[in-house]
Design a protein around this motif. Structure first.
Motif, PDB file in Angstrom:
ATOM      1  N   VAL A  33       0.832  -1.212   0.000  1.00 56.69           N
ATOM      2  CA  VAL A  33       0.000   0.000   0.000  1.00 56.69           C
ATOM      3  C   VAL A  33       0.865   1.260   0.000  1.00 56.69           C
ATOM      4  O   VAL A  33       0.625   2.189  -0.778  1.00 56.69           O
ATOM      5  N   VAL A  34       1.880   1.302   0.857  1.00 60.07           N
ATOM      6  CA  VAL A  34       2.756   2.478   0.913  1.00 60.07           C
ATOM      7  C   VAL A  34       3.461   2.664  -0.430  1.00 60.07           C
ATOM      8  O   VAL A  34       3.526   3.781  -0.959  1.00 60.07           O
ATOM      9  N   GLY A  35       3.968   1.587  -1.001  1.00 54.99           N
ATOM     10  CA  GLY A  35       4.641   1.681  -2.298  1.00 54.99           C
ATOM     11  C   GLY A  35       3.717   2.154  -3.399  1.00 54.99           C
ATOM     12  O   GLY A  35       4.071   3.005  -4.226  1.00 54.99           O
ATOM     13  N   LEU A  36       2.500   1.619  -3.433  1.00 54.06           N
ATOM     14  CA  LEU A  36       1.543   2.018  -4.462  1.00 54.06           C
ATOM     15  C   LEU A  36       1.135   3.481  -4.323  1.00 54.06           C
ATOM     16  O   LEU A  36       1.072   4.212  -5.320  1.00 54.06           O
ATOM     17  N   LEU A  37       0.871   3.920  -3.099  1.00 55.37           N
ATOM     18  CA  LEU A  37       0.521   5.328  -2.893  1.00 55.37           C
ATOM     19  C   LEU A  37       1.646   6.259  -3.327  1.00 55.37           C
ATOM     20  O   LEU A  37       1.417   7.312  -3.931  1.00 55.37           O
ATOM     21  N   PHE A  38       2.869   5.867  -3.023  1.00 53.91           N
ATOM     22  CA  PHE A  38       4.031   6.674  -3.401  1.00 53.91           C
ATOM     23  C   PHE A  38       4.188   6.705  -4.917  1.00 53.91           C
ATOM     24  O   PHE A  38       4.462   7.762  -5.498  1.00 53.91           O
ATOM     25  N   VAL A  71      10.410  10.800 -10.434  1.00 54.48           N
ATOM     26  CA  VAL A  71      10.966   9.537 -10.929  1.00 54.48           C
ATOM     27  C   VAL A  71      11.254   8.592  -9.759  1.00 54.48           C
ATOM     28  O   VAL A  71      10.947   7.396  -9.813  1.00 54.48           O
ATOM     29  N   ILE A  72      11.828   9.130  -8.684  1.00 53.11           N
ATOM     30  CA  ILE A  72      12.082   8.313  -7.491  1.00 53.11           C
ATOM     31  C   ILE A  72      10.762   7.809  -6.922  1.00 53.11           C
ATOM     32  O   ILE A  72      10.646   6.642  -6.528  1.00 53.11           O
ATOM     33  N   GLN A  73       9.743   8.665  -6.894  1.00 56.07           N
ATOM     34  CA  GLN A  73       8.445   8.255  -6.358  1.00 56.07           C
ATOM     35  C   GLN A  73       7.837   7.129  -7.194  1.00 56.07           C
ATOM     36  O   GLN A  73       7.367   6.131  -6.641  1.00 56.07           O
ATOM     37  N   LEU A  74       7.857   7.271  -8.502  1.00 57.16           N
ATOM     38  CA  LEU A  74       7.250   6.263  -9.365  1.00 57.16           C
ATOM     39  C   LEU A  74       8.040   4.958  -9.336  1.00 57.16           C
ATOM     40  O   LEU A  74       7.490   3.894  -9.035  1.00 57.16           O
ATOM     41  N   ALA A  75       9.327   5.028  -9.633  1.00 55.85           N
ATOM     42  CA  ALA A  75      10.141   3.803  -9.702  1.00 55.85           C
ATOM     43  C   ALA A  75      10.315   3.167  -8.320  1.00 55.85           C
ATOM     44  O   ALA A  75      10.119   1.964  -8.150  1.00 55.85           O
ATOM     45  N   GLY A  76      10.680   3.987  -7.334  1.00 52.75           N
ATOM     46  CA  GLY A  76      10.874   3.462  -5.985  1.00 52.75           C
ATOM     47  C   GLY A  76       9.596   2.905  -5.398  1.00 52.75           C
ATOM     48  O   GLY A  76       9.597   1.848  -4.762  1.00 52.75           O
ATOM     49  N   GLY A  77       8.493   3.598  -5.610  1.00 46.07           N
ATOM     50  CA  GLY A  77       7.211   3.125  -5.103  1.00 46.07           C
ATOM     51  C   GLY A  77       6.807   1.794  -5.716  1.00 46.07           C
ATOM     52  O   GLY A  77       6.333   0.899  -5.023  1.00 46.07           O
ATOM     53  N   LEU A  78       7.017   1.644  -7.036  1.00 44.12           N
ATOM     54  CA  LEU A  78       6.693   0.378  -7.688  1.00 44.12           C
ATOM     55  C   LEU A  78       7.590  -0.747  -7.192  1.00 44.12           C
ATOM     56  O   LEU A  78       7.121  -1.871  -6.951  1.00 44.12           O
ATOM     57  N   LEU A  79       8.887  -0.468  -7.035  1.00 43.74           N
ATOM     58  CA  LEU A  79       9.799  -1.499  -6.527  1.00 43.74           C
ATOM     59  C   LEU A  79       9.398  -1.949  -5.124  1.00 43.74           C
ATOM     60  O   LEU A  79       9.378  -3.146  -4.818  1.00 43.74           O
ATOM     61  N   VAL A  80       9.075  -0.995  -4.269  1.00 43.16           N
ATOM     62  CA  VAL A  80       8.671  -1.335  -2.901  1.00 43.16           C
ATOM     63  C   VAL A  80       7.342  -2.094  -2.928  1.00 43.16           C
ATOM     64  O   VAL A  80       7.182  -3.094  -2.221  1.00 43.16           O
ATOM     65  N   ALA A  81       6.389  -1.650  -3.730  1.00 42.30           N
ATOM     66  CA  ALA A  81       5.087  -2.319  -3.792  1.00 42.30           C
ATOM     67  C   ALA A  81       5.232  -3.772  -4.240  1.00 42.30           C
ATOM     68  O   ALA A  81       4.558  -4.659  -3.709  1.00 42.30           O
ATOM     69  N   LEU A  82       6.125  -4.006  -5.182  1.00 42.47           N
ATOM     70  CA  LEU A  82       6.345  -5.370  -5.670  1.00 42.47           C
ATOM     71  C   LEU A  82       7.250  -6.183  -4.760  1.00 42.47           C
ATOM     72  O   LEU A  82       7.292  -7.403  -4.857  1.00 42.47           O
ATOM     73  N   GLY A  83       7.992  -5.506  -3.903  1.00 48.11           N
ATOM     74  CA  GLY A  83       8.927  -6.210  -3.042  1.00 48.11           C
ATOM     75  C   GLY A  83      10.178  -6.618  -3.790  1.00 48.11           C
ATOM     76  O   GLY A  83      10.734  -7.686  -3.557  1.00 48.11           O
ATOM     77  N   LEU A  84      10.645  -5.774  -4.695  1.00 53.33           N
ATOM     78  CA  LEU A  84      11.829  -6.053  -5.502  1.00 53.33           C
ATOM     79  C   LEU A  84      12.900  -5.021  -5.170  1.00 53.33           C
ATOM     80  O   LEU A  84      12.653  -3.818  -5.283  1.00 53.33           O
ATOM     81  N   CYS A  85      14.081  -5.477  -4.761  1.00 54.94           N
ATOM     82  CA  CYS A  85      15.148  -4.568  -4.293  1.00 54.94           C
ATOM     83  C   CYS A  85      14.587  -3.653  -3.214  1.00 54.94           C
ATOM     84  O   CYS A  85      14.854  -2.451  -3.182  1.00 54.94           O
ATOM     85  N   THR A  86      13.814  -4.219  -2.342  1.00 54.75           N
ATOM     86  CA  THR A  86      12.980  -3.466  -1.418  1.00 54.75           C
ATOM     87  C   THR A  86      13.756  -2.576  -0.472  1.00 54.75           C
ATOM     88  O   THR A  86      13.431  -1.393  -0.325  1.00 54.75           O
ATOM     89  N   ARG A  87      14.763  -3.121   0.195  1.00 58.06           N
ATOM     90  CA  ARG A  87      15.482  -2.317   1.190  1.00 58.06           C
ATOM     91  C   ARG A  87      16.165  -1.116   0.546  1.00 58.06           C
ATOM     92  O   ARG A  87      16.082  -0.001   1.059  1.00 58.06           O
ATOM     93  N   THR A  88      16.832  -1.328  -0.580  1.00 57.04           N
ATOM     94  CA  THR A  88      17.519  -0.226  -1.264  1.00 57.04           C
ATOM     95  C   THR A  88      16.520   0.817  -1.735  1.00 57.04           C
ATOM     96  O   THR A  88      16.718   2.020  -1.526  1.00 57.04           O
TER      97      THR A  88
END
Length: 163
Positions: A33-38, A71-88
């Motif tokens: 949810v946090v990743g998608l909102l971001f 760009v950070i919001q879109l790419a980072g949010g999608l990565l976090v939402a998917l759980g891919l390279c999540t910590r970074t």
């Protein structure tokens, strides 16, 4: 004659099995949810969708800092939402929100409620929590590491996901 010791009433303890059993689900849901909102904030700023950018207009390509933040919001949010390279991705997202808070909001007032910086502060701390907790079991990172595969018992019945 024996004296009875008075008993002190105690608060009922939360059922740990119930709470512990849902931890992976809650962490995964929170992360998604946090990743998608971001990511929605980034998409709104870059592509003038979902109500458009909060700053008023779509930034030019490469414009500092608006375009880069989006760009950070879109790419980072999608990565976090998917759980891919999540910590970074979560650390980068958290840092971008800390930067936004201290450069845009904090000069307007000390507290987020005064300066309109609640979203920046909340996203910053939420991503820091995600970076600390990790992606959880229900993520692409876990699948890549082989921890997200279903496990079968001796009868071949699907029981649990591997930790």
């Amino acid at each position: 004659m024996r004296r009875k010791t008075p008993t002190v009433p105690t608060a009922p303890a939360a059922p740990p099995a119930l709470l512990d059993g849902s931890r992976d689900h809650v962490v995964a849901l929170f992360r998604a949810v946090v990743g998608l909102l971001f990511a929605c904030h980034g998409a709104a700023t870059l592509f003038d969708v979902l109500g458009g950018p909060h700053g008023g207009r779509v930034p030019d390509i490469g414009q500092w800092p608006s375009w880069w933040a989006a760009v950070i919001q879109l790419a980072g949010g999608l990565l976090v939402a998917l759980g891919l390279c999540t910590r970074t991705a979560a650390v980068v997202c958290s840092g971008s929100m800390a930067y936004a808070y201290f450069t845009v909001h904090q000069p307007e007032g000390l507290f987020p409620i005064e300066n309109g910086g609640e979203p920046s502060a909340l996203f910053c701390w939420a991503f820091l929590l995600i970076a600390a907790l990790g992606p959880g079991r229900w993520s692409l990172d876990a699948l890549r590491a082989g921890r997200g595969e279903p496990r079968e018992d001796a009868r071949g019945t699907l029981t649990h996901w591997r930790a």
